[in-house]
Design a protein around this motif. Structure first.
Motif, mmCIF file in Angstrom:
data_model
loop_
_atom_site.group_PDB
_atom_site.id
_atom_site.type_symbol
_atom_site.label_atom_id
_atom_site.label_comp_id
_atom_site.label_asym_id
_atom_site.label_seq_id
_atom_site.Cartn_x
_atom_site.Cartn_y
_atom_site.Cartn_z
ATOM 1 N N GLY A 1 0.798 -1.230 0.000
ATOM 2 C CA GLY A 1 0.000 0.000 0.000
ATOM 3 C C GLY A 1 0.825 1.270 0.000
ATOM 4 N N GLY A 2 2.026 1.183 0.590
ATOM 5 C CA GLY A 2 2.875 2.376 0.680
ATOM 6 C C GLY A 2 4.075 2.335 -0.250
ATOM 7 N N ASN A 3 4.111 1.368 -1.190
ATOM 8 C CA ASN A 3 5.264 1.282 -2.102
ATOM 9 C C ASN A 3 5.503 2.624 -2.793
ATOM 10 O OD1 ASN A 3 5.667 -1.401 -1.495
ATOM 11 N ND2 ASN A 3 5.367 -2.155 -3.583
ATOM 12 N N GLY A 4 6.747 3.047 -2.801
ATOM 13 C CA GLY A 4 7.094 4.291 -3.487
ATOM 14 C C GLY A 4 6.770 5.545 -2.693
ATOM 15 N N CYS A 5 6.286 5.375 -1.453
ATOM 16 C CA CYS A 5 5.835 6.537 -0.674
ATOM 17 C C CYS A 5 6.629 6.706 0.620
ATOM 18 C CB CYS A 5 4.369 6.366 -0.262
ATOM 19 S SG CYS A 5 3.226 6.249 -1.625
ATOM 20 N N ALA A 6 6.610 7.954 1.113
ATOM 21 C CA ALA A 6 6.966 8.237 2.496
ATOM 22 C C ALA A 6 5.637 8.452 3.199
ATOM 23 C CB ALA A 6 7.824 9.490 2.579
ATOM 24 N N ILE A 7 5.375 7.659 4.233
ATOM 25 C CA ILE A 7 4.088 7.787 4.933
ATOM 26 C C ILE A 7 4.250 8.698 6.141
ATOM 27 C CG2 ILE A 7 2.285 6.612 6.262
ATOM 28 C CD1 ILE A 7 2.762 4.097 4.712
ATOM 29 N N GLU A 8 3.439 9.747 6.220
ATOM 30 C CA GLU A 8 3.368 10.507 7.458
ATOM 31 C C GLU A 8 2.152 10.037 8.242
ATOM 32 O OE1 GLU A 8 3.578 14.826 7.310
ATOM 33 O OE2 GLU A 8 2.876 14.971 9.388
ATOM 34 N N PHE A 9 2.389 9.633 9.495
ATOM 35 C CA PHE A 9 1.292 9.226 10.371
ATOM 36 C C PHE A 9 0.871 10.447 11.173
ATOM 37 C CE2 PHE A 9 3.765 5.367 9.603
ATOM 38 C CZ PHE A 9 2.778 4.459 9.265
ATOM 39 N N ALA A 10 -0.413 10.760 11.128
ATOM 40 C CA ALA A 10 -0.895 11.956 11.816
ATOM 41 C C ALA A 10 -2.271 11.671 12.397
ATOM 42 C CB ALA A 10 -0.958 13.119 10.822
ATOM 43 N N GLY A 11 -2.808 12.670 13.072
ATOM 44 C CA GLY A 11 -4.132 12.523 13.678
ATOM 45 C C GLY A 11 -4.018 12.389 15.191
ATOM 46 N N GLU A 12 -5.145 12.555 15.847
ATOM 47 C CA GLU A 12 -5.155 12.585 17.306
ATOM 48 C C GLU A 12 -4.582 11.310 17.925
ATOM 49 O OE1 GLU A 12 -9.071 13.206 18.921
ATOM 50 O OE2 GLU A 12 -8.320 13.348 20.987
#
Lengths: 475, 214
Positions: A200-211
Motif C-alpha cells: 500500500g505504501g510502495n514508493g511513498c513516504a508515509i506521514e502518520f498523523a491525527g489525534e
C-alpha cells in the motif's frame, strides 16, 4: 503551496539533482550493525577509499548476539555459533580499523540499533538517517528522514556521506479520534497494514498523523513508524511536538547549551504545512481499532482478536486466494477458525518494534500476579538495549516477569529473525511482538503471530490468544 | 559491476505474490562476510527438503522436486517471472546477490518492493515492471512452451517474446546508464566532491549540531 514534512526534510538535504530527477541526498547519520556492513567495509578497502565523515557513523552488534547471560559474560568469545562469532568480530575489527564509534558487546549501551539510536540522541529531528536494515523507518518517529538501504549503499554513504535517491511520493495516514483503552501503537500500525496492504505504501513516504498518533508516546510512535516498511513504505514519519523535544532533552548525543535552543527552534518547524498536498491520503477511525493478531504469512493477513481466520470467499483476487490457501496450510489453520482458539507454543516479547521500556512495562502489567500457561514451552522477554534492561530492573519489572515464568534475556534482535540460537521449531505457534510473520522468519517451519506486548503477555498466561482488555479489567 | 546490455534466456515462473527477501535468502546465510557464494542457497527453504545451514554440501541435500528451479525444463534460467510486490521485507542485499550468483540477470513482476528494486541496480540485476495482464500472458506462455525464452534489451527498454511481441518497460536514465556501462556509482558521486563539501559548509552554518561527532 505548502510543504509536507517529507518535502521539508528532502529539500534540506539535496546536494545536487540530475536531469533525470535523481538527487544526491546528504546523510547526517549512518547506523551500522554486523550483518550488512562487512561487505561495505571490504569494498572500501579493495578500492582504497577513505570514509568521508567517519564521526557520522555509530555501530552496535545486534542481529547475531546471543541473549543468554552465560554466553554474554564472555563477550565475542562466548558466541557459540562460529559463523556468528566471525561476523560480530568482523564488525569489531572494522570499527577499530576505521575509527567508528561502537557500542560493543559488554557495553551497557549495546542493543538493537533502532533502540540505541534514539535512546542516545544519535537520532534527531531533521536528520537523514540510514542503516542497512529495513526497520530504519523507526527513526521517522522523530521527524527524521530515515530509511533502510542495501550494503552497496552502506558503502556509498561511508565513502561519500551521500545517497542517490529519487524523491518518493507523499502519503498521509490520518488516524482520527482516540483509540480505546488497551490499544497500542502496534495495534494501530497492524490495523493500517491490514487496510492498505503490504504494498500500500510502495514508493511513498508515509506521514502518520491525527489525534491517535499525537496521543502516542515516542515509544508508541517508534512502533508505528518501524512497521511502515511492512506497508511497503521505506519511510514513516511523525511530526515534531513537545513529546519529541522532551524525549531528546539531555540524551548523550543531543545538542547542548545554546545549540539546544537553536535546535529546538528549528525542530518546531518540522511539521507538514496546513495547506500541504499529499499524493495519497488514507483516513482511519481510531475507535474502530481492536487488539490485532496476524493469522497468516504476510503482515497484511491480520484481524482483530475477536475475529476469525478469513474465508477464501473474502479474498479480493485469484492471486490473494492462492496466497491465503498457502498461508492456511503453512500456519496449520482452517478458514473461519476463531483467533482465540489458536494455541501458543512460544511467546517472544522483543525486537526493534517492541522492546522499549514502555513495552516491558506493558508486558509486566499483564504478567503481574499471574503465571505463564503450562502448555507454553517458552515465553521470553528480550529488552532492546542494555539501558532498557537496566531501567526495567530498576523498576523491578524483571522480577514480576520472572515470577510469572517469563525468561529475562540480554539485549539483541533475538527471535525476531532467529539469527542467533533463539528460534521456533517447525510447526510451533508463537505470539510475537516482532514485525514479520513470513514463512520461516523465526525458524524453519515456525508460525508467527504478530501482536502487541500486552497481547503477547496475555497469550502467554492464557496459552491461547485472548483479548488483553478482559484481563486488565479483571485486575 | 558487470554491465547489462541484452540478455536472452530461459524463464523460470514463480507464481506467487509478495515473495519476500527472507524467502529469497534465509537469515542463516546472512552470516557470511562475503558478497558471493549465495546461489546454492537461493530460495533454500523452498528448494530443499531439509533445513539448510552455512557450510553444508548443497549437492548432497534432498531436493524438493516440485519446486520450479528444480524442474529440468527450467535449468539454466536467467529470467525470473513473479507476481506483485517481489522482494518485500528485509533490506538484505544478499537477496540480489543470491539471484545473481544463481545466474539470474533479470526479474519480471507487476511491482517490486522499493529497497529490493534499488539493490538490484547495484548488482547488475535488472528488475522489470510489466502490467498485470502482460505478466499473466507471460505465465501462460511459459507454462505452454518448454524451453521458453525471453530477450531483454536494456538499451531499447523492451522485453521480446519468441512470438516477436515487444513489451516496453521504464527505467531511470541514470540507472540505465550505469547498468549499460557497468559503472560503479561511488566513483561517479566522488566526482561531485566539491558540491558535497559546499553543502556541508552551508549546512554547518545553519544546523551546526548535525555535525557533532558521535
Amino acid at each position: 503551496m505548502g510543504k509536507t514534512l517529507y518535502d521539508k526534510l528532502w529539500d534540506a538535504h539535496v546536494v545536487d539533482t540530475r536531469d533525470d530527477g535523481t538527487s544526491l541526498l546528504y546523510i547526517d547519520r549512518q547506523l551500522l550493525h554486523e550483518v550488512t556492513s562487512p561487505q561495505a567495509f571490504e569494498g572500501l578497502r579493495i578500492a582504497g577509499r577513505k570514509p568521508w565523515r567517519i564521526a557520522a557513523n555509530l555501530a552496535t552488534p545486534d542481529h547475531n548476539v546471543p541473549t543468554s547471560a552465560a554466553e554474554r559474560t564472555q563477550g565475542i568469545n562466548g558466541i557459540a555459533d562460529p559463523v556468528s562469532k566471525i561476523q560480530v568480530q568482523t564488525l569489531d575489527d572494522n570499527c577499530n580499523e576505521f575509527g567508528v564509534m561502537q557500542f560493543a558487546m559488554g557495553d551497557q549501551r549495546q542493543g538493537i540499533v533502532h533502540v540505541v539510536g534514539p535512546e542516545q540522541g544519535a537520532t534527531l529531528p531533521g536528520m537523514t538517517v540510514v542503516c542497512g536494515d529495513s526497520h530504519t523507518a523507526t527513526h521517522g518517529a522523530f521527524a527524521a528522514l530515515a530509511h533502510g538501504i542495501g550494503t552497496s549503499e552502506v558503502e556509498h554513504v561511508l565513502a561519500t556521506q551521500c545517497l542517490l535517491q529519487r524523491k518518493m511520493k507523499n502519503m498521509l495516514v490520518q488516524v482520527n479520534g482516540k483509540v480505546g483503552p488497551g490499544i497500542t501503537g502496534k495495534d494501530i500500525v497492524l490495523h493500517v497494514i491490514g487496510v492498505i496492504g503490504t504494498a500500500g505504501g510502495n514508493g511513498c513516504a508515509i506521514e502518520f498523523a491525527g489525534e491517535a498518533i499525537r496521543d502516542l508516546s515516542m515509544e508508541g510512535r517508534m512502533s508505528v513508524c518501524n512497521m511502515a516498511i511492512e506497508a511497503g513504505a521505506r519511510v514513516g514519519l511523525v511530526a515534531v511536538d513537545e513529546k519529541t523535544i522532551d524525549y531528546l532533552k539531555d540524551r548523550p548525543f543531543a545538542p547542548k547549551a545554546e545549540q539546544w535552543q537553536q535546535a529546538v527552534d528549528y525542530w518546531r518547524t518540522l511539521v507538514s504545512d496546513a495547506d500541504a498536498q499529499f499524493d495519497k491520503v488514507v483516513e482511519i477511525n481510531a475507535s474502530d481499532i481492536e487488539p490485532q493478531v496476524s493469522w497468516g504469512t504476510s503482515p497484511e493477513m491480520v484481524v482483530p482478536v475477536s475475529g476469525k481466520v478469513p474465508a477464501l470467499a473474502q479474498a479480493k483476487s485469484d492471486v490473494q486466494r492462492k496466497d491465503w490457501q498457502r498461508a492456511y496450510e503453512y500456519m496449520g489453520l482452517a478458514p473461519e477458525q476463531s483467533i482465540e482458539s489458536i494455541q501458543l507454543d512460544r511467546v517472544f516479547i522483543g525486537s526493534c518494534t517492541n522492546s522499549r521500556i514502555e513495552d516491558i512495562r506493558a508486558a509486566a502489567a499483564v504478567a503481574k500476579g499471574r503465571k505463564v500457561a503450562s502448555s507454553v514451552k517458552q515465553a521470553m522477554v528480550v529488552p532492546g538495549s542494555g539501558l532498557v534492561k537496566a531501567q526495567a530492573e530498576a523498576e523491578g519489572l524483571h522480577e514480576v516477569l520472572l515470577e510469572a515464568g517469563f525468561e529475562w534475556r540480554e539485549p539483541g534482535c533475538s527471535m525476531c529473525l532467529a539469527m542467533n540460537a533463539d528460534r521456533l521449531g517447525a510447526g510451533e505457534h508463537c505470539a510475537s511482538t516482532s514485525n514479520r510473520n513470513f514463512e520461516g522468519r523465526q525458524g524453519f517451519g515456525g508460525r508467527t503471530h504478530l501482536v502487541s506486548p500486552a497481547m503477547a503477555a496475555a497469550a502467554a498466561i492464557a496459552g491461547h490468544f485472548v483479548d488483553v482488555r478482559t484481563m486488565v479489567e479483571e485486575a | 559491476m558487470k554491465a547489462f546490455t541484452v540478455e536472452q534466456g530461459i524463464v523460470a515462473p514463480m507464481d506467487r505474490a509478495n515473495i519476500d527477501t527472507d524467502m529469497i535468502i534465509p537469515k542463516q546465510f546472512l552470516k557470511s562476510i562475503k558478497r558471493t557464494g549465495f546461489g546454492p542457497n537461493l530460495f533454500d527453504e523452498l528448494r530443499y527438503l531439509d533445513v539448510g545451514q552455512p557450510g553444508m554440501d548443497n549437492s548432497k541435500r534432498p531436493l524438493n522436486e516440485s519446486f520450479v528451479l528444480n524442474q529440468p525444463r527450467y535449468q539454466g534460467a536467467s529470467v525470473l517471472l513473479a507476481r506483485e510486490n517481489f522482494g518485500c521485507g528485509s533490506s538484505r542485499e544478499h537477496a540480489p546477490w543470491a539471484l545473481d550468483d544463481y545466474g539470474f540477470r533479470a526479474v519480471i513482476a507487476p511491482s517490486f518492493a522499493d529497497i529490493f528494486y534499488n539493490n538490484c541496480f547495484k548488482n547488475g540485476l535488472l528488475p522489470i515492471v510489466l502490467d498485470d495482464a502482460i505478466v499473466d500472458q507471460l505465465f501462460s506462455e511459459v507454462a505452454a512452451t518448454e524451453g521458453y525464452q525471453l530477450t531483454v534489451d536494456l538499451s531499447e527498454q523492451v522485453v521480446v517474446t519468441p512470438g516477436e511481441e515487444r513489451f516496453a518497460f521504464e527505467v531511470d536514465a541514470f540507472r540505465k546508464h550505469c547498468l549499460l556501462n557497468g559503472l560503479d556509482d561511488i566513483g561517479l558521486t566522488l566526482q561531485e566532491a566539491d558540491k558535497i563539501k559546499n553543502y556541508e559548509q552551508q549546512r554547518k552554518a545553519v544546523t551546526p549540531w548535525l555535525f557533532a561527532d558521535v
